[in-house]
Design a protein around this motif. Sequence first.
Motif, mmCIF file in Angstrom:
data_model
loop_
_atom_site.group_PDB
_atom_site.id
_atom_site.type_symbol
_atom_site.label_atom_id
_atom_site.label_comp_id
_atom_site.label_asym_id
_atom_site.label_seq_id
_atom_site.Cartn_x
_atom_site.Cartn_y
_atom_site.Cartn_z
ATOM 1 N N VAL A 100 24.156 81.629 -37.382
ATOM 2 C CA VAL A 100 23.425 80.663 -38.189
ATOM 3 C C VAL A 100 22.137 81.302 -38.684
ATOM 4 O O VAL A 100 21.435 81.968 -37.914
ATOM 5 N N LYS A 135 20.132 72.072 -36.885
ATOM 6 C CA LYS A 135 21.236 72.225 -37.827
ATOM 7 C C LYS A 135 22.586 71.918 -37.179
ATOM 8 O O LYS A 135 23.501 71.432 -37.838
ATOM 9 N N LEU A 136 22.716 72.206 -35.895
ATOM 10 C CA LEU A 136 23.985 71.992 -35.198
ATOM 11 C C LEU A 136 24.048 70.665 -34.451
ATOM 12 O O LEU A 136 25.043 70.378 -33.791
ATOM 13 N N ARG A 151 27.129 68.310 -34.642
ATOM 14 C CA ARG A 151 28.392 68.775 -34.075
ATOM 15 C C ARG A 151 28.387 68.504 -32.583
ATOM 16 O O ARG A 151 27.338 68.476 -31.944
ATOM 17 N N TYR A 167 28.875 70.187 -29.936
ATOM 18 C CA TYR A 167 28.941 71.466 -29.237
ATOM 19 C C TYR A 167 28.124 71.420 -27.956
ATOM 20 O O TYR A 167 27.051 70.820 -27.902
ATOM 21 N N GLU A 222 27.428 81.047 -40.713
ATOM 22 C CA GLU A 222 27.835 79.667 -40.899
ATOM 23 C C GLU A 222 26.915 79.001 -41.912
ATOM 24 O O GLU A 222 25.699 79.111 -41.819
ATOM 25 N N VAL A 227 25.297 75.935 -42.697
ATOM 26 C CA VAL A 227 24.991 74.641 -42.101
ATOM 27 C C VAL A 227 23.932 73.958 -42.923
ATOM 28 O O VAL A 227 22.964 74.509 -43.318
#
Length: 69
Positions: free
Chosen positions: A25, A36-37, A40, A42, A67, A69
């Motif tokens: 990223v 940013k994640l 998700r 995760y 990625e 994002v």
Amino acid sequence: MIFKVLYQERQDEVPVRERTKSIYVEAESVREVRKKLSNRNYNIEYIQELDEAHLNYEKETGKLEVENV
């Protein structure tokens, strides 16, 4: 900066090395990567900022795909 993120696909999954995945990223900080994640599901194990040598190694192995994002 490019960060390598090691993660499990599910939040409730216990980290097991054989199922750990990685993504790359682009962000300014670890905090920004997490933001940013955040949408998700995760289970993030580790976020590593890649220095120039590590970045070049990842490019040479063909594993580096940043990625979007």
